[in-house]
Design a protein around this motif. Sequence first.
Motif, short mmCIF file in Angstrom:
data_model
loop_
_atom_site.label_atom_id
_atom_site.label_comp_id
_atom_site.label_asym_id
_atom_site.label_seq_id
_atom_site.Cartn_x
_atom_site.Cartn_y
_atom_site.Cartn_z
N GLY A 42 0.50 -0.84 -0.44
CA GLY A 42 -0.16 -0.04 -0.14
C GLY A 42 0.79 0.94 0.17
N ILE A 43 1.78 1.32 -0.65
CA ILE A 43 2.51 2.79 -0.92
C ILE A 43 2.51 3.56 -2.21
N ARG A 44 2.09 4.95 -1.90
CA ARG A 44 1.52 5.08 -2.66
C ARG A 44 2.92 5.76 -3.84
N ALA A 45 2.71 4.66 -5.30
CA ALA A 45 3.64 5.35 -6.33
C ALA A 45 3.82 6.66 -7.20
N ILE A 46 4.12 7.83 -7.08
CA ILE A 46 3.97 8.50 -8.33
C ILE A 46 4.88 8.66 -9.36
N ASP A 47 4.64 7.97 -10.68
CA ASP A 47 5.52 7.49 -11.02
C ASP A 47 5.05 8.79 -12.75
N VAL A 48 6.53 9.90 -12.42
CA VAL A 48 6.85 10.42 -13.08
C VAL A 48 6.76 10.69 -14.85
N ARG A 49 7.51 11.56 -15.08
CA ARG A 49 7.83 11.59 -16.20
C ARG A 49 10.00 11.44 -17.21
N HIS A 50 10.34 11.77 -15.98
CA HIS A 50 11.93 11.76 -15.54
C HIS A 50 12.50 12.39 -14.91
N GLU A 51 13.33 11.15 -14.60
CA GLU A 51 13.85 11.17 -13.42
C GLU A 51 14.42 11.56 -13.08
N GLN A 52 15.25 12.44 -13.57
CA GLN A 52 15.86 14.05 -12.55
C GLN A 52 14.52 14.70 -11.36
N ALA A 53 13.50 14.62 -12.32
CA ALA A 53 12.10 15.04 -11.87
C ALA A 53 11.41 14.24 -10.32
N ALA A 54 11.64 13.16 -10.53
CA ALA A 54 11.72 11.95 -9.46
C ALA A 54 12.10 12.33 -8.49
N VAL A 55 14.13 12.63 -8.43
CA VAL A 55 15.13 12.81 -7.25
C VAL A 55 14.35 14.32 -6.72
N MET A 56 14.19 14.84 -8.04
CA MET A 56 13.83 16.72 -7.31
C MET A 56 12.87 16.59 -6.37
N MET A 57 11.33 15.48 -6.65
CA MET A 57 10.43 15.57 -6.29
C MET A 57 10.82 14.69 -4.53
N ALA A 58 11.58 13.46 -4.44
CA ALA A 58 12.10 13.74 -3.55
C ALA A 58 12.92 13.92 -2.60
N HIS A 59 13.56 15.32 -3.21
CA HIS A 59 14.08 16.99 -2.60
C HIS A 59 13.28 17.37 -1.14
N ALA A 60 12.04 17.58 -2.56
CA ALA A 60 11.43 18.80 -2.10
C ALA A 60 10.29 18.35 -0.82
N TRP A 61 10.24 16.84 -1.26
CA TRP A 61 9.15 15.93 0.16
C TRP A 61 9.86 16.14 1.33
N SER A 62 11.30 16.00 1.29
CA SER A 62 12.23 16.15 2.43
C SER A 62 11.88 17.44 3.40
N ILE A 63 11.93 18.34 2.39
CA ILE A 63 12.03 19.82 2.81
C ILE A 63 10.26 20.12 3.71
N TYR A 64 9.21 19.72 2.90
CA TYR A 64 8.25 19.68 3.43
C TYR A 64 7.60 19.21 4.32
N THR A 65 8.29 18.25 4.85
CA THR A 65 7.18 16.72 5.41
C THR A 65 8.63 16.78 6.95
N GLY A 66 10.20 16.61 6.55
CA GLY A 66 10.26 16.46 7.82
C GLY A 66 11.19 15.31 7.35
N LYS A 67 11.05 14.57 6.59
CA LYS A 67 10.67 13.30 6.06
C LYS A 67 12.04 12.94 5.64
N LEU A 428 1.44 17.20 -2.10
CA LEU A 428 1.90 16.12 -2.08
C LEU A 428 1.45 16.18 -0.48
N ALA A 429 2.94 16.47 -0.21
CA ALA A 429 2.77 16.99 1.50
C ALA A 429 2.27 17.40 2.01
N ARG A 430 1.53 18.97 1.11
CA ARG A 430 0.49 19.60 1.96
C ARG A 430 -0.77 20.20 1.34
#
Length: 556
Positions: A42-67, A428-430
């Motif tokens: 049951g993990i939400r999988a956000i599939d993107v169109r370019h891998e650089q965007a995936a890493v950038m989203m994970a980067h921002a996720w850490s900023i907005y969630t603190g995790k 997604l985080a907020r």
Amino acid sequence: MEQISGGHLVGKYLKEVEKVGTVFGISGGHIEAILDSFTEYGIRAIDVRHEQAAVMMAHAWSIYTGKPGVCLVTAGPGFTNSLTGLANAYLDNAPVVVLCGRHPLKDDLKGALQEMNQIDMAKPITKWAATCYDTKRIPEYLAMAFRHALTGRPGPVFLELPPDYLNKKIPAEEVSMPVRPARRYRTCPDEQELRQAAELINNAKKPAFIGGNGLGISGCGAELEKFINKSSIPFILMNSGRGELPDKHPLSLWDVGNMGLLVALSQADVVVAAGIRFNWLLQSGAVIPPHVKVIHLDIEPTEVDRNRFADVGLVGDAALVLEKLTFMINDADHTGWAEELRAVSMPFIEAELRQREISSQPIHPIRLVAQIQKAVGEDALYVIDGGDTSYFGLTGFSSREKAGVIGSASGLFGCLGTGIPFGIAAKLARPDKKVLVLNGDGSFGFNAMEFDTMVRHNIPVVVVINNDMAWGMIKHGQELSLGADRLQWSELGERHYEKMVEGLGGYGEFVTKDEEIIPAIGRAFASGKPACVNVMTDPTVTSPATLLFAESLKVE
């Protein structure tokens, strides 16, 4: 006897131990066993169109969630596509866990599909990089990855998982799942160093405080508020540290923007720098005159005296250090000094402040920012992406939210293309907050196809394009250094990007007049769709940031 595959061990560990609920990435045959685990657990999988965007989203996720943010990429091109996002996270000290497929170990040196040395490419831009060679040890390696990402100065980590071990099934009872420790390790300076810092602060007549990413990573808003209120030091917060205290705090200098920062650092007698590096954004510390006393607080010891010697170095977690300092400093009143800073700074920005209130044709970029602020308000998250666009957005937007105003030019990498991925992760985080991305038309192109990601996953972010028909910072820099008749690779022309967004299933509007801005933004949010408001702005406007950058490139 129950069997479990290595791929399912990944999902089980992420969900049950690290409580990861969202992973970003793109599919690939080498990683399909992990993808199946997302369905299983049951993990939400956000599939993107370019891998650089995936890493950038994970980067921002850490900023907005603190995790930590987690992304999953496949072997070969999937891996190489991720490198820009990985480098940006590394230079931004973002705790990102990158899980990556690779060619099967059994096919080493046979010319296997997508066979390459990924580990050695990842090592220079990660805190930790490893390959797991045993299915039973996958949870152990994942635990190591998360520890390295979070311990001390955070940063991205890279774990390579061969399909030989992901597809292999083993008895579930043979696997021990690590337990995530509840304890938190926090470092703090010696009491003598804290007292030296407190003495400098207590004796200061004109102190200034500047904070950066380290404050955001520490999540020290409560401790910072107590410290600032007791010391009464005028301050400015940058990067992901912005929002730990509101921009409209009485002692915040954001009402006079970057000029207030420069004046404060140049005229102060004591500067407290917390969780911020003296890099190019601060002229490698040269903005602070030699006679000014510097207290530098950072969790990384090598940063304390980098580029600018610290009179007092405080190595430790920002929250803990500020808490201890607050007990040692005296109650003070520096509000007069704060007003003096505003008075000195105001003449330098009066023209810009007037421009925010004046309708113009063509639209001035700072006027566009001001109109967006009126339409959206302070209870929102603003993401800015571009060169000149970043200057206007970072100085013009204001938010009450943690990391409420953040831009591509804030980071050491100066990485364009972060805007849309960051905006997606923010929403997604907020999900309760409005998210607005201000993009330059050049930077928009890097990850514009992520509008498809937003449409497929119903992520209603509004993107406003500051469209000056050029790579504005480059164009104006070339005009200054080469001449207006020798421009190369800097002009883009008028393009209807909003039509592309409409074609992908989003909402689009094209704006050419000042009075159209606020209604168009209102309709974009009301649509409930991912939206693009393409605003044509004055192509002749040059930001102060471009002038400073062009000057820095001159040969002495």
